[in-house]
Design an enzyme around this catalytic site. Sequence first.
Site, mmCIF file in Angstrom:
data_model
loop_
_atom_site.group_PDB
_atom_site.id
_atom_site.type_symbol
_atom_site.label_atom_id
_atom_site.label_comp_id
_atom_site.label_asym_id
_atom_site.label_seq_id
_atom_site.Cartn_x
_atom_site.Cartn_y
_atom_site.Cartn_z
ATOM 1 N N ASP A 177 -5.557 -3.226 -2.987
ATOM 2 C CA ASP A 177 -4.551 -3.046 -1.949
ATOM 3 C C ASP A 177 -3.967 -4.363 -1.428
ATOM 4 O OD1 ASP A 177 -3.306 -2.347 0.632
ATOM 5 O OD2 ASP A 177 -4.321 -0.418 0.351
ATOM 6 N N SER A 201 0.841 -1.188 0.000
ATOM 7 C CA SER A 201 0.000 0.000 0.000
ATOM 8 C C SER A 201 0.883 1.247 0.000
ATOM 9 C CB SER A 201 -0.975 -0.039 1.179
ATOM 10 O OG SER A 201 -2.024 0.887 1.005
#
Length: 302
Positions: free
Chosen positions: A177, A52
């Site tokens: 993500d 991320s």
Amino acid sequence: MPRSTTSTALTSNVTDTALIFEGGGMRASYTAAVVVALLQAEIHLDWVAGISAGSSNTANYLARDTWRAKESFVGFAADPQFGDLRTFLRGQGMFNANYIYQQTGQPGGALPYDWATFQANPAAMNLGVFEADTGKAFYWTREDTPTPADLMVRVQSSSTLPFFMPTVHIGEHSYVDGALGPSGGIALDAAKAAGFQKFLVVLTRPRSYVKEPMRVSRVVRQYFRRYPAVVDALMARPDNYNRTRAELLELERSGDAMVFFPDGYTVSNSERNVAKLARSYADGQAQIKRELPAWKEWLGLA
């Protein structure tokens, strides 16, 4: 702005320790200061992973770019194209992802990326990602990024907050993500799989943090109706995250991990106020200044 590029081969001076950056959106304004401090101290680890927002820290660390490391999570939030409710309603995301990741890093962009230095850096790269259509979690590596565009879209895929940013399509698959993977967002699994037994881990949550069980709303379930693996992974993430954190604490106690836990002012993952981001960065800067001498000793660089 201080910029430098190189076509000369670089070297790493720490080869027995994995460097891991946690994500957390704009909370990385705090840990961007760690990236800067490591580079200023010329501490160059040979294996780096991020998930991320941690993938942006990873990319900036590998480009050895202190200016970009800070600007990405502080001043850049003032860019009028950064994203807001209007871009979300247009399907571009609360963070205007294509602009942030695929346009700003180009020459002449708002955050030009030092591709020459990235290529000259021998360190291994690992960017965690979650394949939305199959439920597979894995790590992008240098082999997946032969061009700047390949790198930037993969950093974007690793950073794609479900629902708040549009799903990224690469080849035949769709991605969100990497924090939805079994590590919960901390790439300890990749470092262990690579054979490392020492870990330098930079987290964006304080030591006392525990992720609470998550309820997935009907809106989110409907949004991901084509990707049921994403909903399952969202529900599993708290347990995965807490388990990895517990393992890190055990490694810290045994002396096998050095873990950075923010102890100052942190922001939310969606913070856009530059003054607050600058305060977060400054507190991260002050903390790493206190901790860096112990890091150098632990890494054998004192």
